[in-house]
Design a protein around this motif. Structure first.
Motif, PDB file in Angstrom:
ATOM      1  N   ASP A 121       1.707  47.257  24.112  1.00 14.20           N
ATOM      2  CA  ASP A 121       0.514  46.939  24.900  1.00 14.20           C
ATOM      3  C   ASP A 121       0.378  47.952  26.026  1.00 14.20           C
ATOM      4  O   ASP A 121       1.367  48.293  26.683  1.00 14.20           O
ATOM      5  N   GLY A 122      -0.831  48.398  26.251  1.00  9.01           N
ATOM      6  CA  GLY A 122      -1.120  49.259  27.401  1.00  9.01           C
ATOM      7  C   GLY A 122      -1.002  50.745  27.134  1.00  9.01           C
ATOM      8  O   GLY A 122      -1.329  51.555  28.006  1.00  9.01           O
ATOM      9  N   VAL A 123      -0.597  51.133  25.930  1.00  7.42           N
ATOM     10  CA  VAL A 123      -0.384  52.576  25.698  1.00  7.42           C
ATOM     11  C   VAL A 123      -1.673  53.374  25.694  1.00  7.42           C
ATOM     12  O   VAL A 123      -1.643  54.596  25.836  1.00  7.42           O
ATOM     13  N   ASP A 124      -2.805  52.682  25.540  1.00  2.14           N
ATOM     14  CA  ASP A 124      -4.075  53.424  25.521  1.00  2.14           C
ATOM     15  C   ASP A 124      -4.724  53.535  26.898  1.00  2.14           C
ATOM     16  O   ASP A 124      -5.812  54.089  27.027  1.00  2.14           O
ATOM     17  N   LEU A 125      -4.044  53.017  27.926  1.00  2.33           N
ATOM     18  CA  LEU A 125      -4.632  53.097  29.271  1.00  2.33           C
ATOM     19  C   LEU A 125      -4.720  54.554  29.732  1.00  2.33           C
ATOM     20  O   LEU A 125      -3.811  55.348  29.459  1.00  2.33           O
ATOM     21  N   PRO A 126      -5.801  54.902  30.460  1.00  9.38           N
ATOM     22  CA  PRO A 126      -5.853  56.243  31.046  1.00  9.38           C
ATOM     23  C   PRO A 126      -4.632  56.467  31.937  1.00  9.38           C
ATOM     24  O   PRO A 126      -4.228  55.560  32.686  1.00  9.38           O
ATOM     25  N   ALA A 210      17.699  51.024  28.877  1.00  5.84           N
ATOM     26  CA  ALA A 210      16.564  50.197  29.328  1.00  5.84           C
ATOM     27  C   ALA A 210      15.444  50.275  28.308  1.00  5.84           C
ATOM     28  O   ALA A 210      15.091  51.367  27.855  1.00  5.84           O
ATOM     29  N   SER A 211      14.891  49.126  27.928  1.00  8.96           N
ATOM     30  CA  SER A 211      13.774  49.233  26.976  1.00  8.96           C
ATOM     31  C   SER A 211      12.487  48.729  27.616  1.00  8.96           C
ATOM     32  O   SER A 211      12.483  47.874  28.504  1.00  8.96           O
ATOM     33  N   VAL A 212      11.412  49.308  27.127  1.00 13.62           N
ATOM     34  CA  VAL A 212      10.092  49.065  27.699  1.00 13.62           C
ATOM     35  C   VAL A 212       9.410  47.937  26.923  1.00 13.62           C
ATOM     36  O   VAL A 212       9.369  47.962  25.697  1.00 13.62           O
ATOM     37  N   ARG A 213       8.872  46.949  27.664  1.00 15.68           N
ATOM     38  CA  ARG A 213       8.154  45.863  26.993  1.00 15.68           C
ATOM     39  C   ARG A 213       6.673  46.208  26.849  1.00 15.68           C
ATOM     40  O   ARG A 213       6.078  46.005  25.816  1.00 15.68           O
ATOM     41  N   ARG A 214       6.067  46.709  27.926  1.00 11.66           N
ATOM     42  CA  ARG A 214       4.649  47.079  27.855  1.00 11.66           C
ATOM     43  C   ARG A 214       4.287  47.962  29.030  1.00 11.66           C
ATOM     44  O   ARG A 214       5.054  48.075  30.000  1.00 11.66           O
ATOM     45  N   ILE A 215       3.129  48.582  28.911  1.00 13.82           N
ATOM     46  CA  ILE A 215       2.591  49.371  30.024  1.00 13.82           C
ATOM     47  C   ILE A 215       1.606  48.451  30.736  1.00 13.82           C
ATOM     48  O   ILE A 215       0.747  47.845  30.086  1.00 13.82           O
ATOM     49  N   VAL A 216       1.723  48.357  32.060  1.00 11.21           N
ATOM     50  CA  VAL A 216       0.842  47.424  32.762  1.00 11.21           C
ATOM     51  C   VAL A 216      -0.288  48.180  33.467  1.00 11.21           C
ATOM     52  O   VAL A 216      -0.089  49.276  33.976  1.00 11.21           O
ATOM     53  N   PRO A 217      -1.471  47.554  33.481  1.00  4.52           N
ATOM     54  CA  PRO A 217      -2.616  48.221  34.119  1.00  4.52           C
ATOM     55  C   PRO A 217      -2.656  47.998  35.630  1.00  4.52           C
ATOM     56  O   PRO A 217      -2.049  47.065  36.154  1.00  4.52           O
ATOM     57  N   ARG A 218      -3.360  48.899  36.285  1.00  6.15           N
ATOM     58  CA  ARG A 218      -3.755  48.677  37.689  1.00  6.15           C
ATOM     59  C   ARG A 218      -5.246  49.003  37.683  1.00  6.15           C
ATOM     60  O   ARG A 218      -5.624  50.159  37.510  1.00  6.15           O
ATOM     61  N   GLY A 219      -6.064  47.973  37.774  1.00  9.57           N
ATOM     62  CA  GLY A 219      -7.504  48.174  37.555  1.00  9.57           C
ATOM     63  C   GLY A 219      -7.715  48.602  36.112  1.00  9.57           C
ATOM     64  O   GLY A 219      -7.157  47.996  35.198  1.00  9.57           O
ATOM     65  N   ASP A 220      -8.459  49.693  35.922  1.00  5.32           N
ATOM     66  CA  ASP A 220      -8.741  50.107  34.547  1.00  5.32           C
ATOM     67  C   ASP A 220      -7.844  51.253  34.085  1.00  5.32           C
ATOM     68  O   ASP A 220      -8.125  51.912  33.098  1.00  5.32           O
ATOM     69  N   ALA A 228      12.125  45.283  29.478  1.00  4.89           N
ATOM     70  CA  ALA A 228      12.467  44.056  28.744  1.00  4.89           C
ATOM     71  C   ALA A 228      13.068  43.001  29.663  1.00  4.89           C
ATOM     72  O   ALA A 228      12.932  41.797  29.416  1.00  4.89           O
ATOM     73  N   ASP A 229      13.731  43.436  30.762  1.00  2.89           N
ATOM     74  CA  ASP A 229      14.325  42.448  31.676  1.00  2.89           C
ATOM     75  C   ASP A 229      13.314  41.919  32.703  1.00  2.89           C
ATOM     76  O   ASP A 229      13.678  41.193  33.622  1.00  2.89           O
ATOM     77  N   GLY A 230      12.051  42.315  32.555  1.00  4.58           N
ATOM     78  CA  GLY A 230      10.991  41.783  33.414  1.00  4.58           C
ATOM     79  C   GLY A 230      10.671  42.639  34.631  1.00  4.58           C
ATOM     80  O   GLY A 230       9.645  42.449  35.280  1.00  4.58           O
ATOM     81  N   ARG A 231      11.540  43.605  34.934  1.00  7.41           N
ATOM     82  CA  ARG A 231      11.243  44.482  36.076  1.00  7.41           C
ATOM     83  C   ARG A 231       9.986  45.299  35.801  1.00  7.41           C
ATOM     84  O   ARG A 231       9.780  45.751  34.671  1.00  7.41           O
ATOM     85  N   VAL A 232       9.179  45.536  36.833  1.00  8.40           N
ATOM     86  CA  VAL A 232       8.021  46.419  36.670  1.00  8.40           C
ATOM     87  C   VAL A 232       8.215  47.636  37.569  1.00  8.40           C
ATOM     88  O   VAL A 232       8.477  47.498  38.769  1.00  8.40           O
ATOM     89  N   ILE A 233       8.111  48.813  36.957  1.00  4.83           N
ATOM     90  CA  ILE A 233       8.248  50.048  37.737  1.00  4.83           C
ATOM     91  C   ILE A 233       6.851  50.609  37.938  1.00  4.83           C
ATOM     92  O   ILE A 233       6.148  50.912  36.972  1.00  4.83           O
ATOM     93  N   SER A 234       6.478  50.714  39.175  1.00  2.00           N
ATOM     94  CA  SER A 234       5.127  51.156  39.512  1.00  2.00           C
ATOM     95  C   SER A 234       4.942  52.634  39.129  1.00  2.00           C
ATOM     96  O   SER A 234       5.839  53.450  39.298  1.00  2.00           O
ATOM     97  N   ALA A 235       3.759  52.961  38.601  1.00  2.00           N
ATOM     98  CA  ALA A 235       3.500  54.352  38.201  1.00  2.00           C
ATOM     99  C   ALA A 235       2.010  54.621  38.172  1.00  2.00           C
ATOM    100  O   ALA A 235       1.241  53.772  37.728  1.00  2.00           O
ATOM    101  N   ASP A 236       1.611  55.804  38.648  1.00  2.00           N
ATOM    102  CA  ASP A 236       0.214  56.178  38.403  1.00  2.00           C
ATOM    103  C   ASP A 236       0.112  57.218  37.296  1.00  2.00           C
ATOM    104  O   ASP A 236      -0.974  57.688  36.981  1.00  2.00           O
ATOM    105  N   LEU A 237       1.242  57.542  36.686  1.00  3.27           N
ATOM    106  CA  LEU A 237       1.227  58.356  35.464  1.00  3.27           C
ATOM    107  C   LEU A 237       2.443  57.959  34.624  1.00  3.27           C
ATOM    108  O   LEU A 237       3.530  57.783  35.177  1.00  3.27           O
TER     109      LEU A 237
END
Ligand code: FAD
Length: 307
Positions: A121-126, A210-220, A228-237
């Motif tokens: 999920d989220g791999v198509d986000l800009p 570490a494995s990735v569960r999904r890419i999360v959006p910020r706005g669009d 996978a452990d629920g942590r979210v690492i903030s990123a603008d790229l």
């Protein structure tokens, strides 16, 4: 007039084949055709010196326009071959998506490999990018000025190089690798440990195992990576570097045997005994002295493409 040799793929392997043939005195027509809209260029610096702005575009180019003209190598850009009609003697016609036809007496496939895509999920986000070719690199470089935090998924060579470059360019970078060590497919444990210590000391935040569960959006657009452990690492790229897939579809369509690449013999001849396949797309008998009988490999390196 003879149609000569058609090389599909005008990167490291295709260029090496064309230039070596001329150096060896091969006099027949050579067409060096690729689907990218650039003169043939070298990829290695795209994740290193070029990304960091240390070298110009011109430095990436293989040979000069004068070289191609003097050596009668017809360099064709921006033509994607989608179908090949091949005769038993190895001659045929390659058909491009544009409608153009390229007849040949002999065919060489130097079609390389493409970036493996993540299916999450989220791999198509800009802002979620890959790095395989010049267009990918141009997009990455154009985005860097607006980036504060980057996440790189994949701790192989390309992911690690790009992460190190972004860190050197002043970005806060987290690298996520699923394996317990860096560059796990290509180097041994000691080298992995050295790379880990070196890049951590240089400021990279490296998460192993570490494995990735999904890419999360910020706005669009992209906002971070959820583990996978629920942590979210903030990123603008987010840059994804999870390996490549050899481009075997054309070879398969003309009946060549493929198995993790186009199967070739020690002379780079495919299973029809006449078509050549070289570089990242080729699966060859393991040339390493002492390799087990029948062992085969597919290398993804400049050296292999040249050899
Ligand atoms: C960012 C980056 C950094 C790298 N750094 C290093 C390094 O430091 N050292 C090292 O040894 N290796 C490095 N590599 C790997 C190296 O670049 C590759 O091994 C090498 O480019 C392989 O060359 P190739 O010609 O086989 O394939 P490719 O370079 O993949 O070229 C194949 C070409 O064929 C074209 N093509 C494919 N299908 C078609 C079609 N149907 N019609 C027309 N054209 C087609 C493709 O678009 C492409 O231009 C790096 C790669 C990348 C992406």
């Amino acid at each position: 007039m003879a149609d000569g040799l058609l090389i599909i793929g005008s990167s490291q392997a295709g260029v090496s084949l064309a230039t070596s043939l001329r150096a060896l005195g091969h006099d027949e027509p050579i067409t060096l055709l690729g689907d990218e809209n650039h003169r043939p260029y070298q990829r290695p610096a795209l994740s290193k010196e070029w990304l960091q702005g240390e070298i110009t575009n011109e430095k990436l180019m293989f040979r000069t326009q004068e070289y191609w003209a003097e050596h009668r190598i017809d360099v064709v850009k921006n033509e994607r071959i989608i179908r090949i009609d091949k005769n038993d003697d190895g001659s045929g016609v390659a058909h491009s998506m544009s409608g153009a036809d390229f007849p040949f007496d002999r065919l060489a496939l130097a079609v390389g490999a493409r970036a493996r895509r993540l299916l999450l999920d989220g791999v198509d986000l800009p802002g979620v990018l890959y790095l395989r070719n010049a267009d990918d690199a141009l997009e990455l470089k154009a985005r860097v000025p607006g980036v504060r935090e980057a996440v790189v998924i994949g701790g192989g060579f390309i992911g690690l190089e790009a992460a190190a470059s972004l860190a050197r360019m002043g970005r806060s970078v987290t690298l996520i690798e699923a394996a317990p060590r860096l560059v796990p497919r290509a180097v041994g444990e000691q080298t992995s440990a050295h790379l880990l210590a070196h890049h951590r000391a240089a400021g990279l935040d490296i998460l192993l195992g570490a494995s990735v569960r999904r890419i999360v959006p910020r706005g669009d657009r992209v906002g971070g990576v959820e583990l996978a452990d629920g942590r979210v690492i903030s990123a603008d790229l987010v840059l994804v570097g999870v390996g490549v897939i050899p481009n075997t579809e054309l070879a398969e369509s003309i009946g060549l045997v493929c198995d993790n690449g186009i199967r070739v013999d020690e002379s780079a001849l495919a299973s029809d005994g006449v078509t050549v396949a070289v570089g990242d797309c080729a699966n060859l008998p393991n040339p390493v002295p002492g390799a087990p009988e029948g062992d085969r490999v597919r290398f993804e390196s400049v050296n292999n493409a040249i050899e």
